[in-house]
Write an enzyme that holds these catalytic residues in place. Sequence first.
Site, short mmCIF file in Angstrom:
data_model
loop_
_atom_site.label_atom_id
_atom_site.label_comp_id
_atom_site.label_asym_id
_atom_site.label_seq_id
_atom_site.Cartn_x
_atom_site.Cartn_y
_atom_site.Cartn_z
CG ASP A 1 46.29 79.96 12.57
OD1 ASP A 1 47.23 79.80 11.78
OD2 ASP A 1 45.13 79.60 12.31
CE LYS B 1 36.59 73.41 25.84
NZ LYS B 1 35.92 72.23 25.30
N GLY B 2 43.06 75.59 24.73
CA GLY B 2 44.32 75.03 24.20
C GLY B 2 45.55 75.20 25.06
P1 IMP Z 1 43.97 82.78 15.48
O1 IMP Z 1 43.76 82.36 14.04
O2 IMP Z 1 45.38 83.28 15.69
O3 IMP Z 1 42.91 83.74 15.90
O4 IMP Z 1 43.83 81.45 16.34
C1 IMP Z 1 42.68 81.17 17.05
C2 IMP Z 1 42.70 79.83 17.70
O5 IMP Z 1 42.58 78.84 16.68
C3 IMP Z 1 43.92 79.41 18.49
O6 IMP Z 1 43.96 79.91 19.81
C4 IMP Z 1 43.74 77.90 18.49
O7 IMP Z 1 42.84 77.51 19.52
C5 IMP Z 1 43.12 77.65 17.14
N1 IMP Z 1 44.14 77.19 16.18
C6 IMP Z 1 44.74 77.87 15.21
N2 IMP Z 1 45.62 77.09 14.54
C7 IMP Z 1 45.55 75.88 15.13
C8 IMP Z 1 46.23 74.63 14.90
O8 IMP Z 1 47.08 74.44 14.01
N3 IMP Z 1 45.88 73.61 15.73
C9 IMP Z 1 44.96 73.73 16.73
N4 IMP Z 1 44.30 74.87 16.98
C10 IMP Z 1 44.61 75.93 16.18
#
Ligand code: IMP
Length: 177
Positions: free
Chosen positions: A103, A43-44
Site C-alpha cells: 500500500d 497475518k494477511g
Molecule cells: P503499507 O501501507 O504498504 O505499509 O501496508 C501495510 C499493511 O496494511 C499491509 O500489509 C496490510 O496488512 C494493510 N493494508 C493496506 N491496505 C490494505 C487494504 O486495502 N486492505 C487490507 N489491509 C490493507
Amino acid sequence: MGSQPKFRILLSSEEIEAKVKALADEIRRDYQDKHPLLIGVLKGSFMFMADLIRLLDFPLEVEFIRLSSYGGSRESSGKVRVVQGLRSPIKGRDVLVIEDIVDTGLTTSFLLDYLQKKIPASLKLCALTDKPSRRQTPVTIDYLGFTVPNKFIVGYGLDWDEKFRYLPDICFIQEKG
Ligand code: IMP
C-alpha cells in the site's frame, strides 16, 4: 452482531486462483533449483501463501514473520516493528517474501531492509496486490498478482479491523447512496 456491510467483488475467487497459478509458474521457473525460503508476512498473506505453496512442487522452506505498525490498523504510520521474528537463519539463502498488499510501501520497505541486513543470497518480493496510488516509498515487486485501485479491500486473508478475512473473493465495501 452489527449489520453486515455490502461488499462489491473486485477480484473473484476464480480470478485469484488463476493468478496464483500463474505466479506459481513464474516462481517455479526461477526457484526450483534454489531450495528457497518463502517468508509469509502475517497475518494477511496466510491464505495466499497456503494456496501458492500447494502449487510449488519443489523443495522449499516456509517461515512467517509478523510486523506491527504503530498507529491505526488501517493506516501505516511507517514506524514498524517485528512482533514475531524468524526462527531460521537466512544468511546465504534465496529468500522470497510473500505479501498480501503493498500500500504505502512503508511496511514492506522496512521488512526488506531488515532482511537485507541478514545477508541473504538473494531477496525478492511477491505481492498478491499492489495499490501504487498510495505509495510513499518506492518498492520493487518482483512477482505481482494484481494492481488494485485506491480502495480499502478485504477478503482472501485481507482484513478490516480483523474482520472479513474469510471472504473467498477480494472485495471492497460498497459506499451507501
Ligand atoms: P503499507 O501501507 O504498504 O505499509 O501496508 C501495510 C499493511 O496494511 C499491509 O500489509 C496490510 O496488512 C494493510 N493494508 C493496506 N491496505 C490494505 C487494504 O486495502 N486492505 C487490507 N489491509 C490493507
